[in-house]
Design an enzyme around this catalytic site. Structure first.
Site, PDB file in Angstrom:
ATOM      1  N   SER A 194       0.820  -1.209   0.000  1.00 39.90           N
ATOM      2  CA  SER A 194       0.000   0.000   0.000  1.00 39.90           C
ATOM      3  C   SER A 194       0.857   1.264   0.000  1.00 39.90           C
ATOM      4  CB  SER A 194      -0.951  -0.043   1.199  1.00 39.90           C
ATOM      5  OG  SER A 194      -1.907   0.976   1.146  1.00 39.90           O
ATOM      6  N   ASP A 205      -2.401   6.446  -3.400  1.00 37.20           N
ATOM      7  CA  ASP A 205      -1.235   5.813  -2.787  1.00 37.20           C
ATOM      8  C   ASP A 205      -0.784   4.654  -3.668  1.00 37.20           C
ATOM      9  OD1 ASP A 205      -3.401   4.190  -2.210  1.00 37.20           O
ATOM     10  OD2 ASP A 205      -2.605   3.531  -0.280  1.00 37.20           O
ATOM     11  N   ASP A 249      -1.082   1.412  -3.870  1.00 34.19           N
ATOM     12  CA  ASP A 249      -1.998   0.405  -4.410  1.00 34.19           C
ATOM     13  C   ASP A 249      -3.363   0.998  -4.749  1.00 34.19           C
ATOM     14  OD1 ASP A 249      -2.966   0.719  -1.813  1.00 34.19           O
ATOM     15  OD2 ASP A 249      -3.512  -1.385  -1.608  1.00 34.19           O
ATOM     16  N   ASP A 252      -5.820   2.417  -3.081  1.00 31.51           N
ATOM     17  CA  ASP A 252      -7.056   2.276  -2.310  1.00 31.51           C
ATOM     18  C   ASP A 252      -7.349   3.540  -1.506  1.00 31.51           C
ATOM     19  OD1 ASP A 252      -5.149   2.023  -0.313  1.00 31.51           O
ATOM     20  OD2 ASP A 252      -5.859   0.097   0.436  1.00 31.51           O
TER      21      ASP A 252
END
Length: 449
Positions: free
Chosen positions: A104, A241, A243, A245
């Protein structure tokens, strides 16, 4: 013994904590818990595997695919995609499980492995513990034609992009948008989705090289995006960010619009349209008091959960609420997605802007955030933070002094021997002085000997 899984999968330093061996064993465990039903299935179960652009994701995704295939699961490798895209494809392609390789917003050297069930939801703690319990055990290995096969589908991204664009009510035509992709998983998908929705897109942070993910770009470093928004005379900026999400935004003047403001804007839009379930917005205890006050002024009730998107989602699913999230920009729109989705959030934020025909600064002005100060107090007995009488008396006195325009939150860290002291107040000076005073009380009364 500590749990292998944390609050969002298994995460740590890649090739030290999160190794190829661990990835393979986790995949085998996940196959047995989520995919295999007694005898080897006919047809074989299927799994979706995706990753962000980190260099370590290359060998970790290969290890996950190998573990799944060795257990008799067919693997569809979808390549570099956002976490919510993997969740979406798991559900829509009829897979038995999904696996995302990502850490992430963490720095490049970290990586992680998270699993989704056949419906695209993150796993409950007990299911994760079942996977961990299966690791390293003896098991019957399929042979011959019963082993899983690995295929690649790098076009699956289009189904995801089409699906999230179709959720937007208002065209983004005429909006100029700066998009910061954090050199991460949304480097292709993010701009593509916004362009398909009609926006004019100016992209930064979209040249991933395996090593630059989240480095000085993205939702955890949004100032570059904000400056680019002003520099390109854009109407708005959005930043994802690693990833994708999360989504953090900027108005046309370069002022950051955080997750609290974003979900507040979306909640008010949904309430106006009669789509906000029970007129409730789900937030965490870290959300700014100004958000709750603004929602109350417009007839929207806020429900607080513990910090963590999984706790927000649990509350939403339990009661059917459809908008919630975190100050960090992790926004959950459960009408359209099973997990936090930065690109989806950006689409709906911009759609609200198009609907209102106002500047981003005007749309965001409905929520006035109170000054917030956070002080970490290390080297203390964090377990006593909620029981020590001196500390509790100091907190109560501070809350009385702050009145209705302030609040205090003492939160023991989940990973370190420290207590986080958070204070919100009507003025910055009042927030800072109250936080410093309470931090001193915690330090003087809870210090470890």
């Amino acid at each position: 013994m500590a749990r292998l899984f944390g609050t969002d999968g298994v995460r740590g330093l890649a090739n030290r904590d999160v190794t190829a061996e661990l990835a393979l064993d986790l995949a085998v465990g996940a196959a047995h818990v989520l995919a295999l039903r007694g005898e080897f299935s006919k047809p074989r179960p299927r799994a979706i595997v995706g990753r962000d652009p980190r260099a370590s994701g290359e060998f970790l995704s290969a290890a996950v695919a190998a573990g799944l295939a060795s257990a008799g699961v067919d693997v569809i490798d979808v390549g570099v995609l956002p976490t919510p895209a993997v969740a979406f494809l798991t559900g829509t392609l009829g897979a038995d499980l999904g696996v995302m390789i990502s850490a992430s917003h963490n720095p490049m050297q970290d990586n992680g492995i998270k699993f989704f069930d056949r419906n695209g939801y993150k796993l409950d703690d007990d299911v994760e513990d079942q996977i961990a319990a299966h690791m390293g055990e003896n098991w019957e290995r399929p042979v011959g034609a019963r082993v899983g096969r690995i295929s690649y589908d790098y076009e699956a991204v289009n189904a995801y992009v089409d699906a999230i664009v179709d959720t937007v009510t208002y065209s983004l035509e005429g909006l100029r948008v700066v998009v910061d992709c954090a050199h991460g998983a949304a480097s292709h998908v993010g701009p593509l989705a916004l362009e398909r929705a009609g926006a004019e897109v100016i992209v930064i942070g979209n040249e991933p090289d395996g090593e630059n993910i989240n480095h000085e770009y993205g939702a955890t470093a949004p100032r570059r995006m904000a400056a680019a928004t002003v520099g390109h005379s854009a109407h708005v900026g959005v930043s994802f960010d690693g990833d994708a999400d999360r989504c953090i935004a900027s108005d046309e003047e370069g002022i950051i619009v955080d997750g609290d403001k974003i979900m507040g804007i979306l909640a008010l839009g949904a309430a106006e349209a009669g789509r906000l379930k029970d007129n409730v917005l789900v937030t965490t205890v870290m959300s700014n008091l100004g958000l709750r006050l603004a929602m109350e002024a417009h007839g929207v009730r806020t429900v607080n959960t513990a910090v963590g998107d999984r706790y927000v989602l649990e509350e939403m699913l339990r009661n059917g609420y459809n908008i919630g999230g975190e100050q960090s920009g992790h926004v959950l729109l459960t009408e359209f997605s099973t997990t936090g989705d930065g690109v989806l959030t950006a689409l709906h934020l911009l759609s609200r802007l198009a609907e209102k025909r106002q500047k981003m600064s005007e749309v965001a002005s409905v929520i006035t955030q109170l000054p917030q100060v956070m002080i970490n107090v290390p080297g203390v007995d964090k377990a006593a933070a909620t029981t020590n009488s001196v500390v509790l008396e100091a907190v109560t006195a501070a809350e009385i002094a702050l009145g209705d325009t302030g609040r205090v939150l003492l939160r023991p860290s989940g990973t370190e021997a420290l207590v986080r002291v958070m204070v919100e107040a009507a003025t910055q000076d009042e927030a800072e002085s109250t936080a410093r005073h309470l931090a001193d009380v915690v330090k003087n009364n809870l210090a470890l000997s």
